[in-house]
Scaffold this motif. Structure first.
Motif, PDB file in Angstrom:
ATOM      1  N   LEU A   1      -0.555   7.521   8.849  1.00  0.00           N
ATOM      2  CA  LEU A   1      -0.658   6.277   8.083  1.00  0.00           C
ATOM      3  C   LEU A   1       0.315   5.244   8.651  1.00  0.00           C
ATOM      4  N   PRO A   2       0.082   3.966   8.361  1.00  0.00           N
ATOM      5  CA  PRO A   2       1.041   2.948   8.798  1.00  0.00           C
ATOM      6  C   PRO A   2       2.462   3.320   8.353  1.00  0.00           C
ATOM      7  N   ARG A   3       3.423   3.135   9.223  1.00  0.00           N
ATOM      8  CA  ARG A   3       4.804   3.582   8.967  1.00  0.00           C
ATOM      9  C   ARG A   3       5.466   2.917   7.769  1.00  0.00           C
ATOM     10  N   ASP A   4       5.000   1.739   7.384  1.00  0.00           N
ATOM     11  CA  ASP A   4       5.638   1.061   6.260  1.00  0.00           C
ATOM     12  C   ASP A   4       5.051   1.460   4.907  1.00  0.00           C
ATOM     13  N   TRP A   5       4.094   2.393   4.902  1.00  0.00           N
ATOM     14  CA  TRP A   5       3.534   2.865   3.645  1.00  0.00           C
ATOM     15  C   TRP A   5       4.350   4.035   3.115  1.00  0.00           C
ATOM     16  N   PRO A   6       4.792   3.973   1.873  1.00  0.00           N
ATOM     17  CA  PRO A   6       5.387   5.162   1.273  1.00  0.00           C
ATOM     18  C   PRO A   6       4.306   6.232   1.094  1.00  0.00           C
ATOM     19  N   VAL A   7       4.706   7.479   1.248  1.00  0.00           N
ATOM     20  CA  VAL A   7       3.816   8.615   0.998  1.00  0.00           C
ATOM     21  C   VAL A   7       4.447   9.394  -0.155  1.00  0.00           C
ATOM     22  N   LEU A   8       3.883   9.232  -1.337  1.00  0.00           N
ATOM     23  CA  LEU A   8       4.394   9.906  -2.526  1.00  0.00           C
ATOM     24  C   LEU A   8       3.718  11.268  -2.622  1.00  0.00           C
ATOM     25  N   VAL A   9       4.525  12.321  -2.624  1.00  0.00           N
ATOM     26  CA  VAL A   9       3.993  13.683  -2.629  1.00  0.00           C
ATOM     27  C   VAL A   9       4.405  14.367  -3.925  1.00  0.00           C
TER      28      VAL A   9
ATOM     29  N   THR B   1       9.275  12.803  -2.473  1.00  0.00           N
ATOM     30  CA  THR B   1       8.806  13.780  -3.456  1.00  0.00           C
ATOM     31  C   THR B   1       8.889  13.137  -4.843  1.00  0.00           C
ATOM     32  N   VAL B   2       7.781  13.253  -5.597  1.00  0.00           N
ATOM     33  CA  VAL B   2       7.718  12.629  -6.912  1.00  0.00           C
ATOM     34  C   VAL B   2       7.254  13.676  -7.928  1.00  0.00           C
ATOM     35  N   SER B   3       8.088  13.949  -8.888  1.00  0.00           N
ATOM     36  CA  SER B   3       7.752  14.903  -9.945  1.00  0.00           C
ATOM     37  C   SER B   3       6.756  14.268 -10.912  1.00  0.00           C
ATOM     38  N   GLY B   4       5.724  15.013 -11.285  1.00  0.00           N
ATOM     39  CA  GLY B   4       4.766  14.553 -12.270  1.00  0.00           C
ATOM     40  C   GLY B   4       3.747  13.552 -11.775  1.00  0.00           C
ATOM     41  N   LEU B   5       3.650  13.352 -10.461  1.00  0.00           N
ATOM     42  CA  LEU B   5       2.671  12.404  -9.912  1.00  0.00           C
ATOM     43  C   LEU B   5       1.246  12.877 -10.181  1.00  0.00           C
TER      44      LEU B   5
ATOM     45  N   MET C   1       0.855  -1.194   0.000  1.00  0.00           N
ATOM     46  CA  MET C   1       0.000   0.000   0.000  1.00  0.00           C
ATOM     47  C   MET C   1       0.888   1.240   0.000  1.00  0.00           C
ATOM     48  N   ALA C   2       0.405   2.286  -0.635  1.00  0.00           N
ATOM     49  CA  ALA C   2       1.110   3.563  -0.670  1.00  0.00           C
ATOM     50  C   ALA C   2       0.079   4.678  -0.777  1.00  0.00           C
ATOM     51  N   ALA C   3       0.453   5.847  -0.298  1.00  0.00           N
ATOM     52  CA  ALA C   3      -0.406   7.026  -0.401  1.00  0.00           C
ATOM     53  C   ALA C   3       0.178   7.968  -1.439  1.00  0.00           C
ATOM     54  N   CYS C   4      -0.693   8.596  -2.211  1.00  0.00           N
ATOM     55  CA  CYS C   4      -0.282   9.592  -3.202  1.00  0.00           C
ATOM     56  C   CYS C   4      -0.963  10.909  -2.845  1.00  0.00           C
ATOM     57  N   MET C   5      -0.186  11.960  -2.680  1.00  0.00           N
ATOM     58  CA  MET C   5      -0.714  13.295  -2.388  1.00  0.00           C
ATOM     59  C   MET C   5      -0.606  14.150  -3.633  1.00  0.00           C
ATOM     60  N   VAL C   6      -1.770  14.586  -4.134  1.00  0.00           N
ATOM     61  CA  VAL C   6      -1.814  15.423  -5.335  1.00  0.00           C
ATOM     62  C   VAL C   6      -2.789  16.569  -5.112  1.00  0.00           C
TER      63      VAL C   6
ATOM     64  N   ALA D   1       4.669  22.176   1.894  1.00  0.00           N
ATOM     65  CA  ALA D   1       6.058  21.731   1.984  1.00  0.00           C
ATOM     66  C   ALA D   1       6.299  20.843   3.203  1.00  0.00           C
ATOM     67  N   ASP D   2       5.491  20.993   4.246  1.00  0.00           N
ATOM     68  CA  ASP D   2       5.679  20.173   5.447  1.00  0.00           C
ATOM     69  C   ASP D   2       5.383  18.700   5.199  1.00  0.00           C
ATOM     70  N   LEU D   3       4.608  18.404   4.172  1.00  0.00           N
ATOM     71  CA  LEU D   3       4.289  17.002   3.879  1.00  0.00           C
ATOM     72  C   LEU D   3       5.537  16.203   3.514  1.00  0.00           C
ATOM     73  N   ALA D   4       6.573  16.877   3.032  1.00  0.00           N
ATOM     74  CA  ALA D   4       7.823  16.189   2.697  1.00  0.00           C
ATOM     75  C   ALA D   4       8.532  15.666   3.941  1.00  0.00           C
ATOM     76  N   ALA D   5       8.157  16.162   5.116  1.00  0.00           N
ATOM     77  CA  ALA D   5       8.785  15.728   6.370  1.00  0.00           C
ATOM     78  C   ALA D   5       8.052  14.566   7.033  1.00  0.00           C
ATOM     79  N   LEU D   6       6.984  14.078   6.415  1.00  0.00           N
ATOM     80  CA  LEU D   6       6.247  12.945   6.986  1.00  0.00           C
ATOM     81  C   LEU D   6       7.088  11.673   6.922  1.00  0.00           C
ATOM     82  N   PRO D   7       6.886  10.761   7.869  1.00  0.00           N
ATOM     83  CA  PRO D   7       7.577   9.471   7.771  1.00  0.00           C
ATOM     84  C   PRO D   7       7.215   8.784   6.455  1.00  0.00           C
ATOM     85  N   GLY D   8       8.215   8.305   5.748  1.00  0.00           N
ATOM     86  CA  GLY D   8       7.983   7.600   4.491  1.00  0.00           C
ATOM     87  C   GLY D   8       7.719   8.488   3.294  1.00  0.00           C
ATOM     88  N   ALA D   9       7.790   9.820   3.477  1.00  0.00           N
ATOM     89  CA  ALA D   9       7.482  10.737   2.371  1.00  0.00           C
ATOM     90  C   ALA D   9       8.597  10.740   1.333  1.00  0.00           C
TER      91      ALA D   9
END
Length: 178
Positions: A125-133, A169-173, A75-80, A159-167
């Motif tokens: 979110l669960p710590r093992d989930w990547p958070v793609l921002v 940064t993904v260009s073009g997401l 599982m992974a989270a995508c922030m757009v 910009a603070d979302l980049a400091a989340l555990p597992g965050a």
């Protein structure tokens, strides 16, 4: 800010799902997170933005995906931004090195996060989930995101979302929808 009545989120744990409030503990940017009650019938991004005067470019959505590779589901989270849609089967899938990616089933997301559907947020979110921002979220200034509940929203610098555990940064997401 906008037509939301905000207060420091750490002073209003009742405006967040328990896991979200716990996710603020020990997170350095938490002091900048604000919480605001909203009408739960207006929790969906478009309705919330229209009612509370929030530009869609200042709203960010958290989309949970299931990425599959070699029989394993991750599982992974995508922030757009709300002006875009997550490129789940392109950018996200490749970034996660998955063979296939799709939106995660609603029931699985609710069970795994302890959050209400329509209020899912990357905080807690669960710590093992990547958070793609998506980079655009980081550059958006203050953004409105879910609180884990349909009855409130959180406001924080994107910009603070980049400091989340597992965050990550993904260009073009986020792909523009217009």
């Amino acid at each position: 800010m906008w037509e939301l009545e905000t207060e420091p989120a750490r002073e209003r744990p009742d405006l967040m799902a328990d896991r979200v409030a716990a996710g603020l503990e020990g997170w350095e940017p938490a002091a900048r997170v604000l919480a605001a009650p909203i009408d739960p019938d207006l929790a969906d991004t478009g309705e919330c933005a229209a009612h509370y005067g929030i530009p869609l470019g200042s709203s960010a959505n958290c989309v949970v995906i299931a990425a599959k590779r070699a029989g394993r589901v991750r599982m992974a989270a995508c922030m757009v931004l709300a002006t875009t849609r997550a490129d789940v089967n392109g950018v996200a899938r490749r970034h996660l090195e998955a063979r296939k990616a799709s939106f995660a089933p609603q029931g699985d997301v609710v069970a795994a996060t302890g959050m209400e559907y329509g209020g899912i947020t990357p905080i807690g979110l669960p710590r093992d989930w990547p958070v793609l921002v998506d980079e655009a979220v980081l550059e958006a200034g203050p953004v409105v995101i879910g609180s884990g509940l349909r009855s409130s929203k959180l406001v924080l610098p994107g910009a603070d979302l980049a400091a989340l555990p597992g965050a990550e940064t993904v260009s073009g997401l986020g792909v523009r929808t217009d």
